[in-house]
Design a protein around this motif. Structure first.
Motif, PDB file in Angstrom:
ATOM      1  N   UNK A   1      56.295  24.310 -13.169  1.00 54.90           N
ATOM      2  CA  UNK A   1      56.746  23.097 -12.500  1.00 54.90           C
ATOM      3  C   UNK A   1      56.985  21.981 -13.516  1.00 54.90           C
ATOM      4  N   UNK A   2      57.880  21.058 -13.161  1.00 51.99           N
ATOM      5  CA  UNK A   2      58.165  19.937 -14.051  1.00 51.99           C
ATOM      6  C   UNK A   2      56.975  18.984 -14.155  1.00 51.99           C
ATOM      7  N   UNK A   3      56.301  18.788 -13.056  1.00 50.76           N
ATOM      8  CA  UNK A   3      55.074  17.976 -13.037  1.00 50.76           C
ATOM      9  C   UNK A   3      54.000  18.766 -12.299  1.00 50.76           C
ATOM     10  N   UNK A   4      52.751  18.360 -12.521  1.00 49.72           N
ATOM     11  CA  UNK A   4      51.656  19.085 -11.888  1.00 49.72           C
ATOM     12  C   UNK A   4      51.671  18.862 -10.379  1.00 49.72           C
ATOM     13  N   UNK A   5      51.517  19.966  -9.631  1.00 55.94           N
ATOM     14  CA  UNK A   5      51.435  19.915  -8.170  1.00 55.94           C
ATOM     15  C   UNK A   5      50.033  20.351  -7.751  1.00 55.94           C
ATOM     16  N   UNK A   6      49.388  19.522  -6.963  1.00 56.74           N
ATOM     17  CA  UNK A   6      48.022  19.784  -6.534  1.00 56.74           C
ATOM     18  C   UNK A   6      47.918  21.006  -5.637  1.00 56.74           C
ATOM     19  N   UNK A   7      49.063  21.445  -5.127  1.00 53.89           N
ATOM     20  CA  UNK A   7      49.113  22.614  -4.248  1.00 53.89           C
ATOM     21  C   UNK A   7      48.461  23.826  -4.904  1.00 53.89           C
ATOM     22  N   UNK A   8      48.744  24.064  -6.179  1.00 54.96           N
ATOM     23  CA  UNK A   8      48.244  25.260  -6.855  1.00 54.96           C
ATOM     24  C   UNK A   8      46.744  25.149  -7.151  1.00 54.96           C
ATOM     25  N   UNK A   9      46.265  23.954  -7.474  1.00 61.32           N
ATOM     26  CA  UNK A   9      44.827  23.786  -7.667  1.00 61.32           C
ATOM     27  C   UNK A   9      44.046  24.020  -6.381  1.00 61.32           C
ATOM     28  N   UNK A  10      44.556  23.493  -5.263  1.00 59.35           N
ATOM     29  CA  UNK A  10      43.898  23.719  -3.974  1.00 59.35           C
ATOM     30  C   UNK A  10      43.948  25.187  -3.560  1.00 59.35           C
ATOM     31  N   UNK A  11      45.054  25.855  -3.872  1.00 64.52           N
ATOM     32  CA  UNK A  11      45.179  27.277  -3.521  1.00 64.52           C
ATOM     33  C   UNK A  11      44.170  28.114  -4.305  1.00 64.52           C
ATOM     34  N   UNK A  12      44.052  27.858  -5.632  1.00 62.05           N
ATOM     35  CA  UNK A  12      43.074  28.604  -6.433  1.00 62.05           C
ATOM     36  C   UNK A  12      41.650  28.274  -6.000  1.00 62.05           C
ATOM     37  N   UNK A  13      41.392  27.012  -5.644  1.00 59.54           N
ATOM     38  CA  UNK A  13      40.055  26.631  -5.166  1.00 59.54           C
ATOM     39  C   UNK A  13      39.710  27.380  -3.882  1.00 59.54           C
ATOM     40  N   UNK A  14      40.662  27.482  -2.965  1.00 59.23           N
ATOM     41  CA  UNK A  14      40.399  28.177  -1.701  1.00 59.23           C
ATOM     42  C   UNK A  14      40.073  29.650  -1.939  1.00 59.23           C
ATOM     43  N   UNK A  15      40.765  30.319  -2.845  1.00 61.08           N
ATOM     44  CA  UNK A  15      40.484  31.733  -3.107  1.00 61.08           C
ATOM     45  C   UNK A  15      39.097  31.900  -3.729  1.00 61.08           C
ATOM     46  N   UNK A  16      38.728  31.013  -4.648  1.00 59.98           N
ATOM     47  CA  UNK A  16      37.409  31.121  -5.272  1.00 59.98           C
ATOM     48  C   UNK A  16      36.289  30.889  -4.248  1.00 59.98           C
ATOM     49  N   UNK A  17      36.511  29.997  -3.303  1.00 59.01           N
ATOM     50  CA  UNK A  17      35.496  29.709  -2.301  1.00 59.01           C
ATOM     51  C   UNK A  17      35.438  30.778  -1.207  1.00 59.01           C
ATOM     52  N   UNK A  18      36.553  31.433  -0.926  1.00 61.45           N
ATOM     53  CA  UNK A  18      36.581  32.470   0.114  1.00 61.45           C
ATOM     54  C   UNK A  18      35.990  33.785  -0.381  1.00 61.45           C
ATOM     55  N   UNK A  19      36.229  34.101  -1.631  1.00 61.30           N
ATOM     56  CA  UNK A  19      35.757  35.384  -2.159  1.00 61.30           C
ATOM     57  C   UNK A  19      35.373  35.171  -3.624  1.00 61.30           C
ATOM     58  N   UNK A  20      34.110  35.433  -3.965  1.00 62.73           N
ATOM     59  CA  UNK A  20      33.637  35.199  -5.323  1.00 62.73           C
ATOM     60  C   UNK A  20      34.211  36.193  -6.323  1.00 62.73           C
ATOM     61  N   UNK A  21      34.920  37.193  -5.836  1.00 65.60           N
ATOM     62  CA  UNK A  21      35.515  38.174  -6.753  1.00 65.60           C
ATOM     63  C   UNK A  21      36.614  37.544  -7.610  1.00 65.60           C
ATOM     64  N   UNK A  22      37.134  36.371  -7.167  1.00 65.48           N
ATOM     65  CA  UNK A  22      38.206  35.715  -7.912  1.00 65.48           C
ATOM     66  C   UNK A  22      37.680  34.753  -8.974  1.00 65.48           C
ATOM     67  N   UNK A  23      36.379  34.487  -9.009  1.00 67.11           N
ATOM     68  CA  UNK A  23      35.845  33.533  -9.985  1.00 67.11           C
ATOM     69  C   UNK A  23      35.888  34.084 -11.408  1.00 67.11           C
TER      70      UNK A  23
END
Length: 634
Positions: free
Chosen positions: A494-516
């Protein structure tokens, strides 16, 4: 005076009478012809006057024309009658001699019909149809296939000629259909044909198509670049023919041919098929004896390949532009050519904006896979025109088999398992017993997975919907890391940082610890190769991991990978650390961040950030955090 009288001798009197008789005779002939003409004119005038009185003047003229036509018809009738009489006379003479001719020939009906059938068979041979004129007579495709199916001997000249005609039509049709959208399909279709045997036809069709459509020169150059990477002999032949055509057009002062050939060579230089030496030689040849046409051709050539030549030979291009500037200052060019010269200097000033060397969709060959031909203007002498016509091949079947195997290797067509013998079957069974798993070394499945993830991310309205859709995917063991890498790659692009991707990665880490663990490993790998990223990607990646840290999606122990000292850091890594901690202080607040950094349970992980082993390293870390405005952390 005495009067002299003529002698009255008999001789003189006879001559006098003869002379008087001749004069009177000529007078009588003249009077007779004059009377005939006057009578004929008188009759014609009487007929015309009578017709004018009856029908009018226009009808009288029509009457005269009809009268002339009638006389002509009568003359033609008598001529036909004389011809018919002569024909009847000849036919009568032939009928009298018919029995004598039969006895002389002594041929029966069976022999006559046999010889006539032989003549008909000879006329129906396919070879006569194909060789009836230069280049072969036109045959419909259906009839051509039928004739080819009737010939069982593939090594015969008739079969090879039919195959040559089919090859010529196929190559010509594919070349005429190529464009930037279907170039990959056309290349595969051309490779299915024996273009090594028909390389002369391929080069001729390509040059003719480019001359007819100069606007598609970049497409034809991309097509030649792909084929040249597989068969360099074809690229060499095409380049030699173009150079010969350019020299021939320059010698004949044919500007159209020169511009067409020079434009094609320029795009081949852009595609790295031709070396830049031939481009510089063409420019030198055009400007050493400048004329209006030669300077115009040189300017057109510079527009097409100027960007590439500045990239590979900047000094040579500077010298060429100096020569063109000198020619312009002399003022001997036409006003139109002077304006074109000024335009090319402006294009050079704008760094050839709008005249790209290679378009993105036509950059199909990797630089290490391309074969560049070093051909000069003096080296190109033989155009091998004999390759454009049919030539009998005694080893036709063997050569076709060689190309078939080469084509399968290039296009990855089929496999030889179905034709293998008992030995190959035993080997395959032993291999299956040793390893039942099939390893995909082409990474086709990985590319399909990345494409699916990317489409789901781009088509989702928010991160929650995207996370829900991605969690429904049935990931195989080991594909979790690929999914995490895909999140980071999409964020970095992306040209600038989008918070969408940080929130998406945070949700996966919180839903399943296998992604940490994958995200923590990605942090380490990214930091080790941070020097490969440009400033935009570096900023996006730093903000992405800062979001995961302040939300506690990953452990702060990942900071133990960072060693803040002068020897183990680079400019890119220091920028990464700066953006990371500035984003943490902005999201958490400086007091909360200071409290987290002074946590006694995490001091082992922060030993690299605040080194105490060497005073130099300690001073370096203190100066670093102080310079970025975070001196309170030290």
């Amino acid at each position: 005076k005495r009067k002299i009288k003529y002698s009255s001798s008999p001789r003189n009197q006879a001559g006098k009478r003869k002379e008087e008789y001749g004069i009177s005779q000529s007078n009588r002939d003249y009077n007779r012809s004059r009377n005939q003409r006057s009578n004929r004119n008188k009759n014609l005038n009487e007929d015309r006057n009578g017709e004018e009185e009856r029908f009018g003047k226009r009808e009288s003229n029509k009457f005269s024309r009809n009268l002339c036509e009638k006389n002509e018809n009568q003359a033609a009738y008598f001529k036909r009658k004389d011809g018919r009489d002569e024909y009847e006379k000849n036919s009568y003479n032939q009928s009298e001699n018919a029995s004598e001719c039969d006895r002389y020939l002594s041929r029966n009906d069976s022999e006559f019909h046999t010889r006539q059938s032989d003549v008909v068979c000879v006329q129906k041979e396919p070879v006569d149809l194909l060789t009836s004129r230069t280049g072969g007579a036109y045959l419909p495709p259906a009839k051509l296939r039928m004739m080819q199916a009737q010939i069982t001997d593939k090594s015969s000249a008739a079969y090879q000629r039919i195959a040559w005609e089919a090859l010529r039509k196929s190559i010509h049709g594919h070349i005429n259909k190529v464009n930037s959208g279907n170039i990959a399909i056309i290349v595969r279709e051309l490779l299915k044909e024996n273009i090594v045997r028909g390389r002369g036809l391929l080069c001729r069709s390509t040059i003719e198509a480019q001359a007819a459509s100069p606007a598609f020169t970049h497409v034809y150059a991309a097509l030649v670049a792909v084929i040249n990477s597989k068969f360099p002999i074809i690229g060499d032949l095409l380049l030699r023919r173009l150079v010969i055509q350019f020299r021939r057009g320059l010698k004949r002062d044919d500007k159209t041919i020169c511009i067409s050939a020079a434009t094609f060579v320029a795009h081949l230089v852009n595609q790295r098929v031709a070396h830049e030496i031939v481009a510089l030689e063409i420019l030198t040849l055009l400007v050493e004896s400048p004329t209006d046409d030669s300077v115009e051709i040189a300017i057109a050539f510079l527009k097409e390949c100027g960007m590439k030549l500045i990239e590979v030979s900047k000094k040579g291009m500077d010298a060429m532009f100096e020569i063109v500037r000198h020619i312009l200052n002399e003022g001997q060019l036409d006003k139109r050519v002077q304006y074109m010269t000024e335009v090319i200097f402006q294009v050079r000033k704008d760094k050839f904006r709008g005249h790209e060397a290679v378009m993105k969709e036509l950059d199909l060959v990797e630089e290490q896979d391309q074969f560049t031909h070093l051909i000069t203007l003096d080296d190109a002498k033989d155009s091998e025109d004999i390759l454009n016509v049919f030539k009998f091949d005694a080893e036709y079947e063997a050569n076709e088999d060689k190309y078939s195997s080469l084509r399968k290797e290039i296009l990855d067509e089929g496999s030889s398992n179905s034709e293998s013998g008992s030995g190959s079957e035993e080997e395959s069974e032993s291999e299956e017993s040793r390893d039942d798993a099939i390893i995909d070394k082409t990474e086709t499945n990985l590319m399909a997975l990345r494409k699916t993830i990317y489409l789901m991310i781009r088509s989702s309205l928010d991160f929650e919907v995207c996370a829900h859709r991605l969690m429904r995917m049935k990931l195989k063991p080991g594909e979790e890391t690929k999914l995490c890498y895909m999140f980071l790659d999409c964020c970095a692009q992306q040209r600038t940082y989008e918070k969408f991707y940080g929130l998406l990665a945070q949700r996966f880490c919180q839903m399943n610890k296998i992604f940490i663990p994958p995200f923590q490993q990605i942090f380490r790998d990214t930091y080790d190769t941070i020097h490969r990223l440009d400033i935009i990607k570096l900023r996006n990646v730093a903000k992405f991991f800062a979001h995961l840290l302040f939300t506690d999606a990953i452990s702060w122990e990942v900071l133990s990978f960072i060693h803040l000292n002068e020897k183990e850091t680079t400019s890119s890594s220091r920028i990464f650390i700066k953006i990371l901690f500035l984003e943490l202080s902005e999201c958490m607040g400086l007091n909360k961040l200071n409290g987290r950094m002074k946590d006694p349970t995490m001091q082992v992980a922060y030993e690299g950030l605040f080194p105490l082993d060497d005073p130099k390293n300690t001073q370096f870390a203190i100066n670093f955090f102080t310079s970025i405005g975070l001196g309170e952390l030290t």
